[in-house]
Design a protein around this motif. Structure first.
Motif, PDB file in Angstrom:
ATOM      1  N   VAL A  17      59.701  46.968  58.711  1.00  0.00           N
ATOM      2  CA  VAL A  17      60.632  46.361  57.754  1.00  0.00           C
ATOM      3  C   VAL A  17      61.900  47.175  57.511  1.00  0.00           C
ATOM      4  CG1 VAL A  17      58.875  44.993  56.571  1.00  0.00           C
ATOM      5  CG2 VAL A  17      59.403  47.288  55.733  1.00  0.00           C
ATOM      6  N   LEU A  18      61.863  48.478  57.707  1.00  0.00           N
ATOM      7  CA  LEU A  18      63.054  49.319  57.540  1.00  0.00           C
ATOM      8  C   LEU A  18      63.464  49.988  58.850  1.00  0.00           C
ATOM      9  CD1 LEU A  18      62.236  50.921  54.058  1.00  0.00           C
ATOM     10  CD2 LEU A  18      63.904  49.121  54.553  1.00  0.00           C
ATOM     11  N   GLY A  19      62.975  49.460  59.951  1.00  0.00           N
ATOM     12  CA  GLY A  19      63.257  50.047  61.259  1.00  0.00           C
ATOM     13  C   GLY A  19      64.681  49.813  61.722  1.00  0.00           C
ATOM     14  N   THR A  20      65.108  50.672  62.648  1.00  0.00           N
ATOM     15  CA  THR A  20      66.439  50.554  63.256  1.00  0.00           C
ATOM     16  C   THR A  20      66.313  50.875  64.751  1.00  0.00           C
ATOM     17  OG1 THR A  20      67.018  52.885  62.914  1.00  0.00           O
ATOM     18  CG2 THR A  20      67.586  51.339  61.136  1.00  0.00           C
ATOM     19  N   ARG A  21      67.298  50.463  65.505  1.00  0.00           N
ATOM     20  CA  ARG A  21      67.271  50.803  66.938  1.00  0.00           C
ATOM     21  C   ARG A  21      67.412  52.301  67.133  1.00  0.00           C
ATOM     22  NH1 ARG A  21      72.339  48.328  66.484  1.00  0.00           N
ATOM     23  NH2 ARG A  21      74.060  49.703  67.053  1.00  0.00           N
ATOM     24  N   THR A 123      67.103  60.701  58.263  1.00  0.00           N
ATOM     25  CA  THR A 123      67.909  61.910  58.116  1.00  0.00           C
ATOM     26  C   THR A 123      68.518  62.006  56.729  1.00  0.00           C
ATOM     27  OG1 THR A 123      68.621  61.448  60.384  1.00  0.00           O
ATOM     28  CG2 THR A 123      69.693  63.289  59.250  1.00  0.00           C
ATOM     29  N   ASP A 124      69.031  60.883  56.249  1.00  0.00           N
ATOM     30  CA  ASP A 124      69.830  60.837  55.025  1.00  0.00           C
ATOM     31  C   ASP A 124      69.005  60.640  53.758  1.00  0.00           C
ATOM     32  OD1 ASP A 124      69.131  58.418  56.142  1.00  0.00           O
ATOM     33  OD2 ASP A 124      71.108  57.529  55.980  1.00  0.00           O
ATOM     34  N   ILE A 125      67.686  60.609  53.869  1.00  0.00           N
ATOM     35  CA  ILE A 125      66.849  60.489  52.674  1.00  0.00           C
ATOM     36  C   ILE A 125      65.752  61.550  52.720  1.00  0.00           C
ATOM     37  CG2 ILE A 125      65.386  58.967  51.275  1.00  0.00           C
ATOM     38  CD1 ILE A 125      66.889  56.568  52.474  1.00  0.00           C
ATOM     39  N   CYS A 126      64.733  61.337  53.501  1.00  0.00           N
ATOM     40  CA  CYS A 126      63.569  62.228  53.474  1.00  0.00           C
ATOM     41  C   CYS A 126      63.751  63.502  54.281  1.00  0.00           C
ATOM     42  CB  CYS A 126      62.313  61.476  53.909  1.00  0.00           C
ATOM     43  SG  CYS A 126      61.855  60.205  52.703  1.00  0.00           S
ATOM     44  N   VAL A 127      64.457  63.450  55.410  1.00  0.00           N
ATOM     45  CA  VAL A 127      64.679  64.679  56.174  1.00  0.00           C
ATOM     46  C   VAL A 127      65.525  65.642  55.349  1.00  0.00           C
ATOM     47  CG1 VAL A 127      65.673  65.719  58.252  1.00  0.00           C
ATOM     48  CG2 VAL A 127      64.353  63.592  58.430  1.00  0.00           C
ATOM     49  N   VAL A 153      69.484  55.908  57.944  1.00  0.00           N
ATOM     50  CA  VAL A 153      69.504  54.493  57.591  1.00  0.00           C
ATOM     51  C   VAL A 153      70.621  53.798  58.371  1.00  0.00           C
ATOM     52  CG1 VAL A 153      69.880  52.863  55.690  1.00  0.00           C
ATOM     53  CG2 VAL A 153      68.499  54.929  55.320  1.00  0.00           C
ATOM     54  N   MET A 154      71.760  54.496  58.490  1.00  0.00           N
ATOM     55  CA  MET A 154      72.897  54.033  59.290  1.00  0.00           C
ATOM     56  C   MET A 154      73.437  55.243  60.044  1.00  0.00           C
ATOM     57  SD  MET A 154      74.853  51.593  56.514  1.00  0.00           S
ATOM     58  CE  MET A 154      74.982  52.927  55.323  1.00  0.00           C
ATOM     59  N   PRO A 155      74.063  55.046  61.205  1.00  0.00           N
ATOM     60  CA  PRO A 155      74.594  56.197  61.947  1.00  0.00           C
ATOM     61  C   PRO A 155      75.551  57.066  61.127  1.00  0.00           C
ATOM     62  CG  PRO A 155      74.561  54.269  63.356  1.00  0.00           C
ATOM     63  CD  PRO A 155      74.189  53.798  61.962  1.00  0.00           C
ATOM     64  N   GLU A 156      76.385  56.441  60.308  1.00  0.00           N
ATOM     65  CA  GLU A 156      77.348  57.240  59.536  1.00  0.00           C
ATOM     66  C   GLU A 156      76.667  58.058  58.429  1.00  0.00           C
ATOM     67  OE1 GLU A 156      77.505  52.902  58.479  1.00  0.00           O
ATOM     68  OE2 GLU A 156      77.820  53.947  60.346  1.00  0.00           O
ATOM     69  N   THR A 157      75.597  57.553  57.838  1.00  0.00           N
ATOM     70  CA  THR A 157      74.909  58.341  56.806  1.00  0.00           C
ATOM     71  C   THR A 157      74.053  59.432  57.446  1.00  0.00           C
ATOM     72  OG1 THR A 157      73.150  56.670  56.627  1.00  0.00           O
ATOM     73  CG2 THR A 157      74.972  56.527  55.041  1.00  0.00           C
ATOM     74  N   HIS A 158      73.592  59.215  58.678  1.00  0.00           N
ATOM     75  CA  HIS A 158      72.921  60.260  59.454  1.00  0.00           C
ATOM     76  C   HIS A 158      73.885  61.438  59.632  1.00  0.00           C
ATOM     77  CE1 HIS A 158      70.832  62.101  62.941  1.00  0.00           C
ATOM     78  NE2 HIS A 158      71.969  62.014  63.585  1.00  0.00           N
ATOM     79  N   THR A 159      75.120  61.144  60.060  1.00  0.00           N
ATOM     80  CA  THR A 159      76.131  62.178  60.282  1.00  0.00           C
ATOM     81  C   THR A 159      76.485  62.889  58.979  1.00  0.00           C
ATOM     82  OG1 THR A 159      77.007  60.959  62.167  1.00  0.00           O
ATOM     83  CG2 THR A 159      78.478  62.592  61.146  1.00  0.00           C
ATOM     84  N   THR A 160      76.624  62.145  57.904  1.00  0.00           N
ATOM     85  CA  THR A 160      76.934  62.748  56.601  1.00  0.00           C
ATOM     86  C   THR A 160      75.827  63.701  56.167  1.00  0.00           C
ATOM     87  OG1 THR A 160      78.246  60.831  55.948  1.00  0.00           O
ATOM     88  CG2 THR A 160      77.421  62.232  54.166  1.00  0.00           C
ATOM     89  N   ALA A 161      74.577  63.300  56.345  1.00  0.00           N
ATOM     90  CA  ALA A 161      73.445  64.151  55.963  1.00  0.00           C
ATOM     91  C   ALA A 161      73.423  65.432  56.797  1.00  0.00           C
ATOM     92  CB  ALA A 161      72.128  63.392  56.114  1.00  0.00           C
ATOM     93  N   LEU A 162      73.690  65.317  58.092  1.00  0.00           N
ATOM     94  CA  LEU A 162      73.734  66.509  58.938  1.00  0.00           C
ATOM     95  C   LEU A 162      74.818  67.474  58.465  1.00  0.00           C
ATOM     96  CD1 LEU A 162      73.297  64.857  62.452  1.00  0.00           C
ATOM     97  CD2 LEU A 162      71.574  66.188  61.183  1.00  0.00           C
TER      98      LEU A 162
END
Length: 182
Positions: A17-21, A123-127, A153-162
Motif C-alpha cells: 500500500v505504500l510501495g514505490t518503484r 530514507t526520509d522517515i524511519c531511516v 517516500v519521494m526521490p526528492e525527500t530521499h535526497t533531502t534526508a540524505l
C-alpha cells in the motif's frame, strides 16, 4: 563490532500500500549488502514497523490514514527476498526505535561497536529517525547510510534526508559496495 541495521524492508513499503518503484529497485542491493555483512560474520539487525488494528486512531494514523504494517498481515512481513535467518528483528511502533538503541548498547558492552550502517525504507522517515538516534547515542561512532540501499517516500525527500543526515555527521555512502561520497 560492525552492525548493519536493515530498516523496515517490509512488503507494505516495497510493493504494498505504500510501495514505490524506488523501493522495489533497492531490494537486490539490500540483499547484497546483507550477504556481504554475513560473509564477514558481522551483525545484521532488522527493524519492522509494527502497528495494531487501532492504527487509524493513533496520531500517525490520523496524519497518514493508510493502514500499513498491521501486526501479522502480509504487508507487515519483511520481504521474502531478504534472508532474516540468524538475525534479530526489532518491532517498532513508531519511526525511531529506542529498543534498537538499547540493543546496540548491549552489543557495545559485549564487544565495542566500530560502526553502524543503515539501509532500508523510508530514507526520509524511519531511516533518518534511527540514524539520528544512533548518532545521538553514540556521537563518536562511525554511523553510515548507504544511499543506494535506501528509498524515500519521494526521490526528492530521499535526497533531502540524505543531506540532513550528512549535516549531522552521518556518513553517506553511494553505491551498495560502500563507496563514500567524499
Amino acid at each position: 563490532m560492525k552492525v548493519l541495521i536493515v530498516v523496515d524492508m517490509q512488503n507494505d513499503f516495497i510493493d504494498g500500500v505504500l510501495g514505490t518503484r524506488e523501493a522495489v529497485a533497492i531490494v537486490p542491493h539490500v540483499k547484497e549488502k546483507i550477504e556481504a555483512y554475513r560473509a564477514e560474520k558481522k551483525t545484521v539487525i532488522f527493524t519492522r514497523d509494527t502497528h495494531g488494528e487501532d492504527y487509524l486512531l493513533t496520531q500517525e494514523g490520523r496524519k497518514l490514514p493508510v493502514e500499513h504494517c498491521i501486526r501479522g498481515s502480509h504487508g507487515w512481513k519483511i520481504s521474502s527476498k531478504l534472508d532474516t535467518a540468524d538475525s534479530e528483528i526489532i518491532d517498532k511502533p513508531t519511526f525511531g526505535s529506542y529498543d534498537l538503541i538499547e540493543r546496540l548498547e548491549e552489543l557495545d558492552q559485549e564487544d565495542a561497536l566500530e560502526s553502524v550502517e543503515l539501509v532500508g525504507l523510508c530514507t526520509d522517515i524511519c531511516v533518518i529517525s534511527n540514524a539520528m538516534l544512533v548518532k545521538n547515542r553514540f556521537p563518536e561512532l562511525q554511523v553510515m547510510v548507504d544511499a543506494e540501499c535506501c528509498a524515500g517516500v519521494m526521490p526528492e525527500t530521499h535526497t533531502t534526508a540524505l543531506k540532513a543526515m550528512d549535516l549531522c555527521q552521518i556518513e553517506i555512502l553511494h553505491g551498495h559496495a560502500g563507496e563514500s561520497e567524499e
